[in-house]
Write an enzyme that holds these catalytic residues in place. Structure first.
Site, PDB file in Angstrom:
ATOM      1  N   CYS A  28       0.835  -1.201   0.000  1.00  0.00           N
ATOM      2  CA  CYS A  28       0.000   0.000   0.000  1.00  0.00           C
ATOM      3  C   CYS A  28       0.871   1.252   0.000  1.00  0.00           C
ATOM      4  O   CYS A  28       1.842   1.342   0.758  1.00  0.00           O
ATOM      5  CB  CYS A  28      -0.906   0.001   1.229  1.00  0.00           C
ATOM      6  SG  CYS A  28      -2.014   1.428   1.284  1.00  0.00           S
ATOM      7  N   ASP A  34     -18.476 -15.207  23.399  1.00  0.00           N
ATOM      8  CA  ASP A  34     -17.738 -14.349  22.471  1.00  0.00           C
ATOM      9  C   ASP A  34     -17.912 -12.897  22.904  1.00  0.00           C
ATOM     10  O   ASP A  34     -18.641 -12.130  22.279  1.00  0.00           O
ATOM     11  CB  ASP A  34     -18.307 -14.562  21.049  1.00  0.00           C
ATOM     12  CG  ASP A  34     -17.630 -13.682  20.013  1.00  0.00           C
ATOM     13  OD1 ASP A  34     -16.598 -13.064  20.315  1.00  0.00           O
ATOM     14  OD2 ASP A  34     -18.160 -13.610  18.880  1.00  0.00           O
ATOM     15  N   CYS A  90     -11.673 -11.339  20.872  1.00  0.00           N
ATOM     16  CA  CYS A  90     -10.971 -10.367  20.020  1.00  0.00           C
ATOM     17  C   CYS A  90      -9.865  -9.691  20.804  1.00  0.00           C
ATOM     18  O   CYS A  90      -9.329  -8.674  20.362  1.00  0.00           O
ATOM     19  CB  CYS A  90     -11.959  -9.342  19.468  1.00  0.00           C
ATOM     20  SG  CYS A  90     -12.872  -8.476  20.757  1.00  0.00           S
TER      21      CYS A  90
HETATM   22  C1  LIG Z   1     -17.627  -9.597  19.792  1.00  0.00           C
HETATM   23  S1  LIG Z   1     -19.353  -9.369  19.646  1.00  0.00           S
HETATM   24  C2  LIG Z   1     -19.820 -11.010  19.233  1.00  0.00           C
HETATM   25  C3  LIG Z   1     -21.169 -11.152  18.634  1.00  0.00           C
HETATM   26  C4  LIG Z   1     -21.462 -12.472  17.968  1.00  0.00           C
HETATM   27  N1  LIG Z   1     -21.042 -13.613  18.743  1.00  0.00           N
HETATM   28  C5  LIG Z   1     -20.875 -12.533  16.584  1.00  0.00           C
HETATM   29  O1  LIG Z   1     -19.957 -13.345  16.349  1.00  0.00           O
HETATM   30  O2  LIG Z   1     -21.312 -11.781  15.704  1.00  0.00           O
HETATM   31  C6  LIG Z   1     -19.814  -9.169  21.316  1.00  0.00           C
HETATM   32  C7  LIG Z   1     -21.288  -9.001  21.574  1.00  0.00           C
HETATM   33  O3  LIG Z   1     -21.466  -8.856  22.991  1.00  0.00           O
HETATM   34  C8  LIG Z   1     -22.510  -7.931  23.214  1.00  0.00           C
HETATM   35  N2  LIG Z   1     -22.307  -7.402  24.572  1.00  0.00           N
HETATM   36  C9  LIG Z   1     -21.437  -6.437  24.974  1.00  0.00           C
HETATM   37  N3  LIG Z   1     -21.511  -6.255  26.292  1.00  0.00           N
HETATM   38  C10 LIG Z   1     -22.455  -7.119  26.748  1.00  0.00           C
HETATM   39  C11 LIG Z   1     -22.978  -7.404  28.041  1.00  0.00           C
HETATM   40  N4  LIG Z   1     -22.530  -6.754  29.113  1.00  0.00           N
HETATM   41  N5  LIG Z   1     -23.915  -8.367  28.150  1.00  0.00           N
HETATM   42  C12 LIG Z   1     -24.349  -9.033  27.061  1.00  0.00           C
HETATM   43  N6  LIG Z   1     -23.901  -8.796  25.817  1.00  0.00           N
HETATM   44  C13 LIG Z   1     -22.963  -7.847  25.662  1.00  0.00           C
HETATM   45  C14 LIG Z   1     -22.352  -6.924  22.120  1.00  0.00           C
HETATM   46  O4  LIG Z   1     -23.577  -6.239  21.911  1.00  0.00           O
HETATM   47  C15 LIG Z   1     -21.954  -7.793  20.943  1.00  0.00           C
HETATM   48  O5  LIG Z   1     -23.083  -8.217  20.229  1.00  0.00           O
END
Ligand SMILES: C[S@@+](CC[C@H](N)C(=O)[O-])C[C@H]1O[C@@H](n2cnc3c(N)ncnc32)[C@H](O)[C@@H]1O
Length: 445
Positions: free
Chosen positions: A92, A377, A403
């Protein structure tokens, strides 16, 4: 100057922040020991840590001490005395200036070894690597990123659209972005022309781009409420560029308002079409998503009942639901709505959805009774409270997706201390040439 101004107190002269003296002036010879977690080479001289940009382990060079940085100094390379093997031509034109990519100067084998080692070192520091199978890193090819957020800044008549410069609030105007899906890169020039007309001088907006199966989405974040003439211009833009959806929101975290919805903006999880809300979480690449789904399916094979915690819009839920009954738990309203809509497409009871804050109110060990496997996750902060409950539970198999290797290591330690065995871990690279790394891992009791 008017008479009134003469009597105004003058502001005190601006003092430049004091810059610490480097340990030595003039070039010093250093050898790069290894490439660190942010992609810079680490070296030392005169008892100080030096961060050498775009270098490789084994490079020997003359550098000057530059700006102070955290626990050391930026090195300003002067002459390369010996070039270590493993170097590649960056693909890039913005590499080195753009803050998006850290390590395009490595060849592929060196890159994979560096990124894998970042994970291994993090897990080893937490005492987690012994007896654990390290699987090969899942890859995302160039052009594989299907979401990115750029910054648009209007100054005078000029509009910049791109990413922040490395370690700076200045911005680059991107001409190319080899990591991003070509269909999104193709929107950059038209968006620049659109926003140059639309934005007032001095205005900045975030431009979140997502590529769905039925076309791209543009979400403009930080836009003042568009009036009818602007709405017409934006709708015409969506039409001319064949967008699936175009939305705006007043600020990050504020609800997105649709401007044009020409197609739903959908993805298929398992066999279920799902329509995530504008700007909702979506795994950054199809390849990364496939690796995470594969890990979730492998780790939960044979389980009749599975809990999917932090389920988002159902990336893992719906593939799991092809074989198991799934409880999907998620904290945010919009992904919960997407999960519920997807669940209605399946036989009743196959996917149950619960909205719950798993940080404050994790599923208890008691509530986890009856689940034969579980997937979690969480966001970057990890799932400390949930991991405590999991450590007390009797769930036989747990797949962790993360992540953030650092918060994963903390939560994994909790599970291992609670009697789980970490069987394997797989690095999953969705953010090519950056230090960001995801992973999937399997724990069993
Ligand atoms: C890394 S994403 C993973 C989503 C899904 N597993 C995917 O692969 O698309 C983390 C998810 O955790 C949710 N999240 C964040 N804080 C949370 C909490 N305190 N309780 C429940 N869910 C939460 C977010 O809204 C998000 O959808």
């Amino acid at each position: 100057m008017s008479g009134g101004n003469r009597h105004k107190r003058r502001p005190p002269p601006r003092r430049e922040p004091e810059r610490p003296e480097p340990p030595v002036r003039g070039p010093v010879e250093v050898t790069v020991e290894r490439v660190g977690a942010k992609g810079d080479g680490l070296a030392s001289s005169h008892g100080a840590r030096l961060y050498v940009p775009q270098s490789l382990a084994g490079d020997r060079l003359m550098v000057n001490f530059g700006q102070p940085r955290a626990d050391g100094w930026e090195a300003e390379p002067v002459t390369l005395l010996h070039e270590a093997p493993g170097r590649a031509e960056p693909p890039c034109v913005h590499f080195g200036v753009c803050g998006g990519c850290a390590v395009q100067h490595m060849d592929d084998a060196t890159y994979v070894a560096w990124k894998t080692d970042l994970l291994v070192q993090t897990l080893a520091r937490a005492g987690l690597m012994e007896g654990v199978a390290l699987r090969p890193m899942a890859r995302t090819p160039p052009g594989g990123r299907r979401r990115a957020t750029m910054l648009a800044t209007k100054r005078g008549r000029r509009l910049w659209l791109g990413y922040n410069e490395r370690a700076s609030h200045r911005q680059i105007d991107v001409a190319m972005c080899p990591i991003l899906a070509p269909a999104l890169v193709a929107l950059v020039a038209p968006l620049r022309a659109l926003l140059a007309d639309l934005l007032a001088d001095g205005r900045q907006v975030d431009v979140a781009l997502t590529l769905f199966e039925d076309g791209p989405e543009v979400l403009l974040i930080g836009l003042p409420e568009p009036k009818l003439p602007q709405l017409e211009i934006l709708a015409a833009f969506a039409e001319a560029n064949d967008l699936a959806r175009l939305s705006w929101s007043a600020a990050p975290g504020k609800p997105a308002e649709p401007i044009a919805r020409r197609r739903p903006g959908m993805v298929t999880f398992g066999s279920v079409p799902v329509v995530p809300a504008p700007g909702a979480f979506l795994q950054a690449s199809r390849e990364g998503e496939a690796a995470l789904v594969e890990a979730a399916l492998e780790g939960t094979a044979g389980a009749a009942t599975v809990a999917d915690l932090f389920a988002g819009s159902g990336t893992l839920t719906f593939p799991l639901a092809e074989r198991s009954k799934v409880l999907a738990v998620e904290g945010d309203a919009e992904p919960v709505a997407a999960l519920e809509a997807g669940a209605r497409r399946l036989p009743a009871g196959q996917v149950r959805v619960q909205r719950r804050d798993l940080f404050r109110d994790p599923l208890t060990a008691d509530e986890l009774k009856g689940f034969q496997a579980l997937v979690f996750d969480p966001p970057r902060a990890g799932a400390a409270a949930q991991a405590q409950e999991l450590a007390r539970s009797a769930v036989p198999a747990i797949v962790a997706v993360s992540c953030n290797p650092a918060s994963f290591a903390r939560d994994a330690r909790t599970l291992v201390d609670g009697g789980y065995r970490l069987e394997w871990v797989r690095p999953v690279d969705q953010f090519l040439w950056s230090p960001h790394l995801e992973l999937a891992a399997l724990f069993r009791r």
